[in-house]
Design an enzyme around this catalytic site. Structure first.
Site, short mmCIF file in Angstrom:
data_model
loop_
_atom_site.label_atom_id
_atom_site.label_comp_id
_atom_site.label_asym_id
_atom_site.label_seq_id
_atom_site.Cartn_x
_atom_site.Cartn_y
_atom_site.Cartn_z
N ASP A 43 0.84 -1.20 0.00
CA ASP A 43 0.00 0.00 0.00
C ASP A 43 0.88 1.25 0.00
O ASP A 43 1.98 1.23 0.55
CB ASP A 43 -0.91 -0.02 1.24
CG ASP A 43 -2.09 0.93 1.10
OD1 ASP A 43 -2.29 1.48 0.00
OD2 ASP A 43 -2.82 1.12 2.10
N ASN A 66 1.69 3.28 -2.87
CA ASN A 66 2.42 3.69 -4.09
C ASN A 66 2.04 5.11 -4.49
O ASN A 66 2.91 5.93 -4.81
CB ASN A 66 2.06 2.77 -5.27
CG ASN A 66 2.62 1.37 -5.13
OD1 ASN A 66 3.47 1.14 -4.27
ND2 ASN A 66 2.16 0.46 -5.96
N HIS A 73 3.52 3.35 -8.81
CA HIS A 73 3.28 1.94 -9.15
C HIS A 73 4.53 1.31 -9.80
O HIS A 73 4.87 0.17 -9.53
CB HIS A 73 2.08 1.81 -10.08
CG HIS A 73 0.79 2.22 -9.43
ND1 HIS A 73 0.47 1.87 -8.14
CD2 HIS A 73 -0.26 2.97 -9.87
CE1 HIS A 73 -0.72 2.37 -7.82
NE2 HIS A 73 -1.18 3.05 -8.85
N SER A 92 -6.57 -6.10 -6.30
CA SER A 92 -7.73 -6.73 -5.67
C SER A 92 -8.94 -6.70 -6.60
O SER A 92 -8.97 -5.96 -7.59
CB SER A 92 -8.07 -6.00 -4.36
OG SER A 92 -8.67 -4.76 -4.65
N ARG A 152 -10.94 1.78 -9.74
CA ARG A 152 -10.06 2.95 -9.89
C ARG A 152 -10.26 3.56 -11.28
O ARG A 152 -10.78 2.87 -12.19
CB ARG A 152 -8.60 2.53 -9.72
CG ARG A 152 -8.31 2.12 -8.30
CD ARG A 152 -6.85 1.84 -8.08
NE ARG A 152 -6.64 1.53 -6.67
CZ ARG A 152 -5.52 1.73 -6.01
NH1 ARG A 152 -4.48 2.24 -6.62
NH2 ARG A 152 -5.43 1.43 -4.74
N LEU A 194 12.22 -20.02 -3.08
CA LEU A 194 11.17 -19.15 -2.55
C LEU A 194 9.88 -19.42 -3.30
O LEU A 194 9.86 -19.45 -4.53
CB LEU A 194 11.57 -17.67 -2.74
CG LEU A 194 10.52 -16.63 -2.32
CD1 LEU A 194 10.38 -16.58 -0.79
CD2 LEU A 194 10.87 -15.24 -2.84
N LEU A 202 -7.48 -5.43 6.69
CA LEU A 202 -7.11 -6.55 5.82
C LEU A 202 -7.54 -6.38 4.36
O LEU A 202 -7.00 -7.05 3.48
CB LEU A 202 -7.72 -7.85 6.36
CG LEU A 202 -6.85 -8.67 7.30
CD1 LEU A 202 -7.60 -9.90 7.78
CD2 LEU A 202 -5.55 -9.11 6.62
N SER A 203 -8.52 -5.50 4.14
CA SER A 203 -8.99 -5.23 2.78
C SER A 203 -9.23 -6.48 1.93
O SER A 203 -8.75 -6.58 0.79
CB SER A 203 -8.00 -4.29 2.06
OG SER A 203 -7.85 -3.10 2.75
N GLU A 208 0.27 -13.20 12.63
CA GLU A 208 0.70 -12.00 13.36
C GLU A 208 0.69 -10.82 12.38
O GLU A 208 1.15 -10.95 11.24
CB GLU A 208 2.12 -12.20 13.91
CG GLU A 208 2.24 -13.30 14.93
CD GLU A 208 1.49 -13.00 16.22
OE1 GLU A 208 1.40 -11.82 16.61
OE2 GLU A 208 0.98 -13.96 16.85
C1 FPP Z 1 -0.94 0.11 -3.75
O1 FPP Z 1 -0.76 1.49 -3.62
C2 FPP Z 1 -0.98 -0.25 -5.16
C3 FPP Z 1 -1.78 -1.14 -5.74
C4 FPP Z 1 -2.75 -1.95 -4.99
C5 FPP Z 1 -1.74 -1.28 -7.21
C6 FPP Z 1 -0.80 -2.21 -7.92
C7 FPP Z 1 0.44 -2.68 -7.31
C8 FPP Z 1 1.65 -2.60 -7.90
C9 FPP Z 1 1.86 -1.93 -9.20
C10 FPP Z 1 2.80 -3.26 -7.26
C11 FPP Z 1 3.37 -4.25 -8.19
C12 FPP Z 1 3.12 -5.67 -7.90
C13 FPP Z 1 3.77 -6.66 -8.56
C14 FPP Z 1 3.54 -8.06 -8.22
C15 FPP Z 1 4.75 -6.36 -9.60
P1 FPP Z 1 -1.98 2.52 -3.74
O2 FPP Z 1 -2.18 2.92 -5.15
O3 FPP Z 1 -3.20 1.91 -3.11
O4 FPP Z 1 -1.43 3.73 -2.93
P2 FPP Z 1 -2.27 4.85 -2.16
O5 FPP Z 1 -2.98 4.16 -1.04
O6 FPP Z 1 -1.20 5.77 -1.70
O7 FPP Z 1 -3.22 5.46 -3.14
#
Ligand code: FPP
Length: 232
Positions: A13, A15, A30, A58, A64, A124, A187-188, A199
């Site tokens: 969370d 980005n 992102h 999700s 969005r 992994l 947990l969204s 945990e």
């Molecule tokens: C979270 O930040 C971002 C997302 C849920 C969107 C997509 C995720 C990525 C691009 C990460 C890459 C993943 C992989 C596996 C390569 P947000 O946009 O919810 O941030 P904010 O809460 O600040 O708006």
């Protein structure tokens, strides 16, 4: 470091907020967030963490703005293509959790090929939750369970063991530690069944800034917990 969690799950969370705090567009966040996934995969591998699951997109993220969804899908498509090399170099077995039927055909094909080509790597186990929602996962599980019951494929009592074998996480141990970055404490709709005894670790650090040191802090905090699983 003592007591390393076997399975770490992360809600990526922040980005967007991270990018905005630097005067940049959300999509830059992102891009850097996707880069950071690679860093944390390597860090987990180095620390001896066996399973890593990340919440990338999700079932609710489709709401969005269209251009943001398109940009994220473009990033994920690119990431999945580069993941073959990452998996080979880091001995990573990659799986995607979620309903991939809503993704474009080329992405679905890449996912199936990636899962097949990496299935024997054992360093992994890396799970990417993509178009994933826990309620959706449980509903899909119940629907296939009912179908298998009606066709006679399964007989006998439906217990926890049978139910979990219908979840996307079949064969994957429950997370020991769940990390959520960027300050939110919820947990969204992520791994609701699987996190029954997990945990939780919440940090204000935004995902693109969550580096190996931050991961070590989370693991250290986990090491100090006393897990009782309802006992005393
Ligand atoms: C979270 O930040 C971002 C997302 C849920 C969107 C997509 C995720 C990525 C691009 C990460 C890459 C993943 C992989 C596996 C390569 P947000 O946009 O919810 O941030 P904010 O809460 O600040 O708006």
């Amino acid at each position: 470091m003592n007591k390393i969690p076997e399975h770490v799950a992360i809600i990526l969370d922040g980005n967007g907020r991270w990018a905005r705090s630097k005067g940049m567009p959300r999509n830059y966040g992102h891009t850097m967030g996707a880069k950071n996934v690679e860093t944390i995969c390597r860090a987990c591998h180095n620390m001896g963490i066996r399973y890593l699951t990340v919440y990338a997109f999700s079932t609710e993220n489709w709401t969005r703005p269209d251009d943001e969804v398109k940009a994220i899908m473009k990033l994920l498509r690119h990431y999945l293509k580069t993941c073959f090399t990452l998996a080979r170099d880091n001995d990573m077995c990659v799986k995607v959790l979620g309903d991939i039927s809503r993704l474009d055909e080329d992405m679905r094909e890449t996912i199936l090929r990636l899962e097949e080509e990496t299935k024997d790597y054992g360093g992994l186990h890396f799970q990417i939750a993509l178009n994933y929602g826990s309620r959706d996962e449980m509903l899909r599980a119940v629907r296939s369970l009912v179908a298998d019951r009606e066709s006679g494929k399964i007989t006998g009592e439906i217990d926890e063991q049978v139910f979990v074998s219908y979840l996307d996480t079949k064969g994957i141990p429950d997370p020991d530690l769940l990390i959520r970055t960027s300050g939110e404490q919820r947990l969204s709709n992520f791994l609701l069944w699987q996190c029954a005894y997990t945990e939780f670790y919440f940090t204000d650090v935004h995902w693109p800034a969550f580096d190996e040191k931050e991961l070590e802090k989370a693991v250290k905090s986990y090491g100090e917990r006393n897990r009782r699983y309802g006992g005393i």
